[in-house]
Design a protein around this motif. Structure first.
Motif, mmCIF file in Angstrom:
data_model
loop_
_atom_site.group_PDB
_atom_site.id
_atom_site.type_symbol
_atom_site.label_atom_id
_atom_site.label_comp_id
_atom_site.label_asym_id
_atom_site.label_seq_id
_atom_site.Cartn_x
_atom_site.Cartn_y
_atom_site.Cartn_z
ATOM 1 N N MET A 1 4.598 8.354 13.237
ATOM 2 C CA MET A 1 4.748 6.778 13.419
ATOM 3 C C MET A 1 4.012 6.362 14.733
ATOM 4 O O MET A 1 3.892 5.557 14.825
ATOM 5 N N VAL A 2 3.869 7.448 15.244
ATOM 6 C CA VAL A 2 3.146 6.856 17.012
ATOM 7 C C VAL A 2 1.030 6.528 16.246
ATOM 8 O O VAL A 2 0.616 5.130 16.598
ATOM 9 N N LEU A 3 0.939 7.120 14.821
ATOM 10 C CA LEU A 3 -0.417 6.463 14.453
ATOM 11 C C LEU A 3 -0.057 5.301 13.733
ATOM 12 O O LEU A 3 -1.169 4.356 13.792
ATOM 13 N N ALA A 4 1.228 5.264 12.865
ATOM 14 C CA ALA A 4 1.429 4.227 12.282
ATOM 15 C C ALA A 4 1.741 2.733 13.135
ATOM 16 O O ALA A 4 1.369 1.213 13.246
ATOM 17 N N ILE A 5 1.678 2.852 14.542
ATOM 18 C CA ILE A 5 1.736 2.055 15.398
ATOM 19 C C ILE A 5 0.684 1.734 16.237
ATOM 20 O O ILE A 5 -0.280 0.084 15.961
ATOM 21 N N VAL A 6 -0.548 3.066 16.219
ATOM 22 C CA VAL A 6 -1.624 2.180 17.327
ATOM 23 C C VAL A 6 -2.321 1.435 15.260
ATOM 24 O O VAL A 6 -3.164 0.273 16.328
ATOM 25 N N LEU A 7 -2.394 2.304 15.308
ATOM 26 C CA LEU A 7 -3.157 1.200 13.416
ATOM 27 C C LEU A 7 -2.768 0.305 12.743
ATOM 28 O O LEU A 7 -3.425 -0.742 13.307
ATOM 29 N N GLY A 8 -1.047 -0.475 13.306
ATOM 30 C CA GLY A 8 -0.581 -1.577 13.419
ATOM 31 C C GLY A 8 -1.143 -2.131 14.928
ATOM 32 O O GLY A 8 -1.775 -4.158 14.296
ATOM 33 N N MET A 9 -1.149 -1.882 15.895
ATOM 34 C CA MET A 9 -1.821 -2.622 16.871
ATOM 35 C C MET A 9 -2.996 -3.584 16.885
ATOM 36 O O MET A 9 -3.599 -4.236 16.876
ATOM 37 N N LEU A 10 -4.482 -2.298 15.919
ATOM 38 C CA LEU A 10 -5.712 -2.211 15.917
ATOM 39 C C LEU A 10 -5.636 -3.322 14.823
ATOM 40 O O LEU A 10 -6.743 -4.132 15.197
ATOM 41 N N THR A 11 -5.032 -3.403 13.891
ATOM 42 C CA THR A 11 -4.841 -4.441 12.906
ATOM 43 C C THR A 11 -4.638 -5.665 13.577
ATOM 44 O O THR A 11 -4.902 -7.162 13.053
ATOM 45 N N GLY A 12 -4.119 -5.529 13.864
ATOM 46 C CA GLY A 12 -3.016 -7.522 14.339
ATOM 47 C C GLY A 12 -4.008 -8.282 15.845
ATOM 48 O O GLY A 12 -4.339 -9.065 15.791
ATOM 49 N N LEU A 13 -4.567 -7.143 16.055
ATOM 50 C CA LEU A 13 -5.937 -7.226 17.359
ATOM 51 C C LEU A 13 -7.317 -8.228 16.984
ATOM 52 O O LEU A 13 -7.038 -8.331 17.161
ATOM 53 N N SER A 14 -7.311 -7.846 15.849
ATOM 54 C CA SER A 14 -8.992 -7.303 14.829
ATOM 55 C C SER A 14 -7.885 -8.879 14.630
ATOM 56 O O SER A 14 -9.368 -9.791 14.677
ATOM 57 N N LEU A 15 -7.022 -9.066 13.799
ATOM 58 C CA LEU A 15 -7.002 -10.781 13.458
ATOM 59 C C LEU A 15 -6.886 -12.000 14.580
ATOM 60 O O LEU A 15 -7.334 -12.951 14.457
ATOM 61 N N GLY A 16 -6.261 -11.322 15.535
ATOM 62 C CA GLY A 16 -5.724 -12.215 16.657
ATOM 63 C C GLY A 16 -6.852 -12.616 17.427
ATOM 64 O O GLY A 16 -7.319 -13.874 17.241
ATOM 65 N N LEU A 17 -8.365 -11.604 17.136
ATOM 66 C CA LEU A 17 -9.471 -11.697 17.612
ATOM 67 C C LEU A 17 -10.534 -12.952 17.008
ATOM 68 O O LEU A 17 -11.103 -13.859 17.621
ATOM 69 N N THR A 18 -10.209 -12.538 15.676
ATOM 70 C CA THR A 18 -11.099 -13.656 14.760
ATOM 71 C C THR A 18 -10.784 -13.775 13.907
ATOM 72 O O THR A 18 -11.372 -15.054 13.676
ATOM 73 N N GLY A 19 -9.538 -14.231 13.364
ATOM 74 C CA GLY A 19 -9.097 -15.449 12.534
ATOM 75 C C GLY A 19 -9.342 -14.710 11.470
ATOM 76 O O GLY A 19 -8.864 -15.179 10.985
ATOM 77 N N ALA A 20 -9.659 -13.191 11.020
ATOM 78 C CA ALA A 20 -10.010 -12.724 10.149
ATOM 79 C C ALA A 20 -9.616 -11.118 9.787
ATOM 80 O O ALA A 20 -9.929 -11.184 11.156
ATOM 81 N N GLY A 21 -9.826 -10.967 9.019
ATOM 82 C CA GLY A 21 -10.493 -9.238 9.688
ATOM 83 C C GLY A 21 -8.836 -9.057 9.083
ATOM 84 O O GLY A 21 -9.197 -6.777 8.850
ATOM 85 N N GLY A 22 -7.741 -8.869 9.334
ATOM 86 C CA GLY A 22 -6.055 -8.109 9.295
ATOM 87 C C GLY A 22 -6.569 -7.400 8.415
ATOM 88 O O GLY A 22 -5.760 -5.697 8.005
ATOM 89 N N GLY A 23 -6.665 -8.246 7.287
ATOM 90 C CA GLY A 23 -6.660 -7.068 5.526
ATOM 91 C C GLY A 23 -7.001 -6.189 5.046
ATOM 92 O O GLY A 23 -6.902 -5.120 4.909
#
Length: 260
Positions: A1-23
């Protein structure tokens, strides 16, 4: 579950910073990091990206920078092709989907690494009315927005991506919106397309495992953090870092599919 949290955070962070790239990052994170198949990763990625983008879109609506009429119109156009994209994803071999996905990622990376040029049309079809501050709805602007939305919807269903990688550069090229407004509008469109595609996928029998729900919640938290950090990081550095990460992930997926 820790890995799921880290990877999910990175996905949302990328989307929040650029407006793209989340998927684009969500699917490889689920496939490479959590061991999902491409087919199983698609509904989780759609839900995570849609929920995270919704957080960013609500922030943009609060700041009155979202072109919500254009976003809704493009979302409707995208929804018309989402089902077709899902059917294509189930009809094609997984190795072919991985290859197509990696090719798209490499193309995106090459576009983001290039410096902006002066090739934007002098009179883009989607223009703001200087008197009202709203978009002019002409035949050309309507057709352009419909095409952008339709392509974003097709890729959402087929590859589990929100479409921001297409929406942001397309709006930048074919409109005179500010980049701040483009990112906020892109997030709203991604939320609408991804959440509708997720609902369709779930209706077709897809299931979200417990690790998937953790990933979704972490992506939403990452989005909130990304929207706070975005104004403090030079856009050039964001684009370069994201492009390099995209190349690494694309190559890793190809290696896993063809050599392992």
């Amino acid at each position: 579950m820790v890995l799921a949290i880290v990877l999910g955070m990175l996905t949302g962070l990328s989307l929040g910073l650029t407006g793209a790239g989340g998927g684009i990052l969500a699917v490889p994170a689920l496939v490479l990091g959590l061991g999902y198949s491409m087919t199983a990763a698609t509904p989780v990625a759609l839900l995570a990206v849609g929920a995270a983008a919704l957080v960013g879109a609500l922030d943009g609506l609060h700041k009155h920078i979202v072109r919500y009429r254009a976003a809704i119109f493009m979302a409707v156009a995208g929804a018309l092709l989402t089902s077709a994209g899902i059917r294509i994803s189930h009809a094609l071999p997984e190795k072919l989907l991985v290859t197509l996905f990696a090719a798209i990622m490499l193309w995106i990376a090459s576009k983001m690494l290039r410096r902006p040029t002066a090739d934007t049309p002098h009179q883009p079809p989607c223009r703001l009315n200087p008197d009202t501050g709203r978009l002019r709805w002409t035949g050309a602007s309507t057709a352009t927005l419909a095409a952008i939305g339709a392509l974003a919807g097709l890729f959402s269903g087929m590859l589990g991506v929100g479409g921001g990688f297409l929406i942001v550069p397309a709006l930048k090229r074919f409109s005179n919106l500010s980049m701040h407004s483009i990112v906020a509008t892109s997030l709203m469109l991604i939320a609408l397309i991804s959440l509708s595609a997720s609902a369709i996928s779930l209706a077709h029998g897809a299931r979200i495992p417990s690790s998937g729900w953790v990933f979704v919640a972490a992506a939403m938290a990452g989005m909130a953090l990304g929207r706070q950090l975005a104004p403090r990081i030079p856009s050039d550095r964001l684009q370069q870092g994201f492009s390099l990460l995209t190349v690494v992930v694309a190559v890793s997926m190809l290696v896993r599919s063809y050599l392992l």
